[in-house]
Write an enzyme that holds these catalytic residues in place. Structure first.
Site, PDB file in Angstrom:
ATOM      1  N   GLU A   1     -10.063   5.598  -1.535  1.00 36.15           N
ATOM      2  CA  GLU A   1      -8.538   5.387  -1.714  1.00 36.15           C
ATOM      3  C   GLU A   1      -8.050   6.028  -2.584  1.00 36.15           C
ATOM      4  O   GLU A   1      -6.712   6.012  -2.743  1.00 36.15           O
ATOM      5  CB  GLU A   1      -8.682   3.760  -1.426  1.00 36.15           C
ATOM      6  CG  GLU A   1      -7.086   3.172  -1.276  1.00 36.15           C
ATOM      7  CD  GLU A   1      -6.366   3.117  -2.942  1.00 36.15           C
ATOM      8  OE1 GLU A   1      -7.075   3.413  -3.780  1.00 36.15           O
ATOM      9  OE2 GLU A   1      -5.453   2.568  -2.636  1.00 36.15           O
ATOM     10  N   TRP A   2      -8.624   6.939  -3.331  1.00 31.04           N
ATOM     11  CA  TRP A   2      -8.128   7.993  -4.308  1.00 31.04           C
ATOM     12  C   TRP A   2      -7.159   7.387  -5.389  1.00 31.04           C
ATOM     13  O   TRP A   2      -6.594   8.128  -6.059  1.00 31.04           O
ATOM     14  CB  TRP A   2      -7.089   8.905  -3.502  1.00 31.04           C
ATOM     15  CG  TRP A   2      -7.605   9.408  -2.126  1.00 31.04           C
ATOM     16  CD1 TRP A   2      -8.553   9.896  -1.751  1.00 31.04           C
ATOM     17  CD2 TRP A   2      -6.879   9.264  -0.924  1.00 31.04           C
ATOM     18  NE1 TRP A   2      -8.741  10.006  -0.234  1.00 31.04           N
ATOM     19  CE2 TRP A   2      -7.438   9.724   0.012  1.00 31.04           C
ATOM     20  CE3 TRP A   2      -5.515   8.854  -0.674  1.00 31.04           C
ATOM     21  CZ2 TRP A   2      -7.066   9.767   1.379  1.00 31.04           C
ATOM     22  CZ3 TRP A   2      -5.159   8.940   0.659  1.00 31.04           C
ATOM     23  CH2 TRP A   2      -5.800   9.529   1.599  1.00 31.04           C
ATOM     24  N   GLY A   3      -7.569   5.913  -5.779  1.00 32.16           N
ATOM     25  CA  GLY A   3      -6.893   5.402  -6.825  1.00 32.16           C
ATOM     26  C   GLY A   3      -5.535   4.920  -6.567  1.00 32.16           C
ATOM     27  O   GLY A   3      -4.713   4.374  -7.459  1.00 32.16           O
TER      28      GLY A   3
ATOM     29  N   ASP B   1      -8.825  14.304  -4.760  1.00 33.05           N
ATOM     30  CA  ASP B   1     -10.009  14.857  -4.305  1.00 33.05           C
ATOM     31  C   ASP B   1     -10.397  15.953  -5.735  1.00 33.05           C
ATOM     32  O   ASP B   1      -9.415  16.610  -6.266  1.00 33.05           O
ATOM     33  CB  ASP B   1     -10.064  15.716  -3.290  1.00 33.05           C
ATOM     34  CG  ASP B   1     -10.177  14.944  -1.992  1.00 33.05           C
ATOM     35  OD1 ASP B   1     -10.287  13.728  -1.922  1.00 33.05           O
ATOM     36  OD2 ASP B   1     -10.094  15.736  -0.791  1.00 33.05           O
TER      37      ASP B   1
ATOM     38  N   ASP C   1     -12.615   6.067   4.154  1.00 34.07           N
ATOM     39  CA  ASP C   1     -11.228   7.004   3.546  1.00 34.07           C
ATOM     40  C   ASP C   1     -10.009   6.250   3.895  1.00 34.07           C
ATOM     41  O   ASP C   1      -9.998   5.167   4.413  1.00 34.07           O
ATOM     42  CB  ASP C   1     -11.538   8.351   4.160  1.00 34.07           C
ATOM     43  CG  ASP C   1     -10.936   9.461   3.331  1.00 34.07           C
ATOM     44  OD1 ASP C   1     -10.135   9.149   2.450  1.00 34.07           O
ATOM     45  OD2 ASP C   1     -11.336  10.655   3.604  1.00 34.07           O
TER      46      ASP C   1
END
Ligand code: GLA
Length: 401
Positions: A188-190, A211, A155
């Site tokens: 890394e959520w983009g 998320d 994460d």
């Protein structure tokens, strides 16, 4: 031989050897996840409420429910399994929740023919405030390998000024140095466009969005005004244009499945699952497998839809046509056919037409159409195929000239 020549010769030999080593290392990650990973993860349903008993029960259910036979193999424990580091800097599992330690959990998972995944974070702490991996990457990788870990979700919380590409390259190098093949899931959520560098650093999948939430709709601000909560529609809209970055061993990850968690209708869950398969997304279920309604089981184990996701050509599908709420998504398959999703985002039932030109076929071609949810051949069609699609629903077909 002059001293300088000896030094030069030694330098060349060491370059050659380190080149070989680098090749061997990259080969470790290059052969993982040749089709999108399939499995289960604890976060979407259980958040921090993870324990040895629950995980073992879920592993049993993965086998008994037929999920394993359908291709789901990774059993992944997300955040909150870890509580501290001991005097030797070893990461420590919660002794109340995992009284027999992580190796015992991994052994149990492996005894069922499944694979074992854990979660950590590139920063100083995980998103739930547990100890992160920063500065301990090589130490943790050795620990994970000793536990038999096969998959690491890494994460991006509490990373302050860290460089994303360098941080993920570092954990990949550490995992490879452990000698155990471990899938690296970049979470890394983009934020720093991981599709541009994820493959280069040996990531096997990378999150392309924030998320997922267990709801159908588009992107919305959170009640406190911060950005953003993503429903299924918000997530698919953020995949547009990313398809060329995916391929065998390196996938865009539009986040884990919410199918069966209660926030959407069965029609919407069927659409969610169809679209993820069309996107060649990792299929990581996030519901309680011990306790699934038949409808949910039938969505998650639809072998014809899963085959689209797992097609060995490894192409991610894309949106090929849009007319307001009506969309066509198509994915090229190894046998030259196309998987096609007719999606109705609107509030009322609608007819949707997919034209062969949108799929990359000449209009005059005759093609067989098969419905992947009804499991039925619909016959031969020339130029186009039309179907009535429920509100928030899909019709998913295979079109084969
Ligand atoms: C982040 C990730 C989620 C989950 C949580 C755990 O929000 O994106 O998928 O792993 O952290 O704290």
């Amino acid at each position: 031989m002059k001293m300088s020549r000896v030094v030069a010769a030694l330098f060349c030999v060491s370059l050659f050897l380190s080149g070989m080593l680098a090749q061997e290392k990259s080969a470790i990650s290059a052969n993982l996840a040749l089709t999108p990973p399939m499995g289960w993860n604890s976060w979407n349903k259980f958040a921090c409420n993870v324990s040895e008993d629950m995980i073992k029960g879920m592993a049993d259910a993965m086998v008994k429910s037929g999920m394993k036979d359908a291709g789901y193999v990774y059993l992944n424990i997300d955040d909150c399994w870890q509580v501290s580091r001991d005097a030797g800097a070893n990461i420590v599992a919660d002794p109340q929740r995992f009284p027999h330690g992580m190796k015992a959990v991994g052994d149990y998972i492996h005894s069922l023919g499944l694979k074992f995944g854990v979660y950590s974070d590139a920063g100083s702490k995980t998103c739930a405030g547990r100890p992160g991996g920063l500065g301990h990457e090589y130490h943790d990788a050795v620990q994970y390998a000793a536990w038999g870990v096969d998959y690491l979700k890494y994460d991006w919380c509490n990373t302050t000024s860290q460089d994303a590409k360098a941080s993920y390259a570092n954990i990949r190098a550490a995992l490879d140095a452990s000698g155990r093949p471990i899938v690296l899931s970049i979470c890394e959520w983009g934020t720093a466009k991981p599709w541009l560098w994820g493959k280069e650093v040996g990531g096997n999948l990378w999150r392309s969005t924030g998320d997922i939430q267990d709801r159908w709709g588009g992107q919305e601000k959170w009640p406190d005004g911060s950005c953003c909560s993503n429903g299924v529609l918000a997530i698919i809209d953020q995949q547009v244009g990313l398809q060329s970055y995916a391929g065998p061993g390196h996938w865009n990850d539009p986040d884990m499945l919410e199918v069966g968690n209660g926030g959407m209708s069965d029609v919407e869950y069927r659409s969610h699952f169809s679209l993820w398969a069309l996107l060649a997304a990792p299929l990581i279920a996030g519901n309680d497998l011990r306790n699934m309604r038949a409808e949910i089981h039938d969505i998650l184990t639809n072998k014809e839809v899963i085959a689209v996701d797992q097609d060995s050509l490894g192409r991610e599908g894309e949106r090929v046509a849009k007319n307001g709420d009506l969309e066509i998504w198509a994915k090229q398959l190894k046998d030259g056919s196309r998987a096609v999703v007719l999606l109705n985002r609107g509030a009322a039932e609608q007819q949707i037409t997919a034209n062969w030109e949108d799929l990359g076929y000449p209009g005059g071609v005759s093609a067989s159409v098969r419905d992947l949810w009804q499991h039925k051949d619909l016959g031969k069609f020339t130029g186009k195929f039309s179907a009535t699609v429920a509100s928030h629903g899909v019709v998913m077909v295979n079109v084969k000239p």
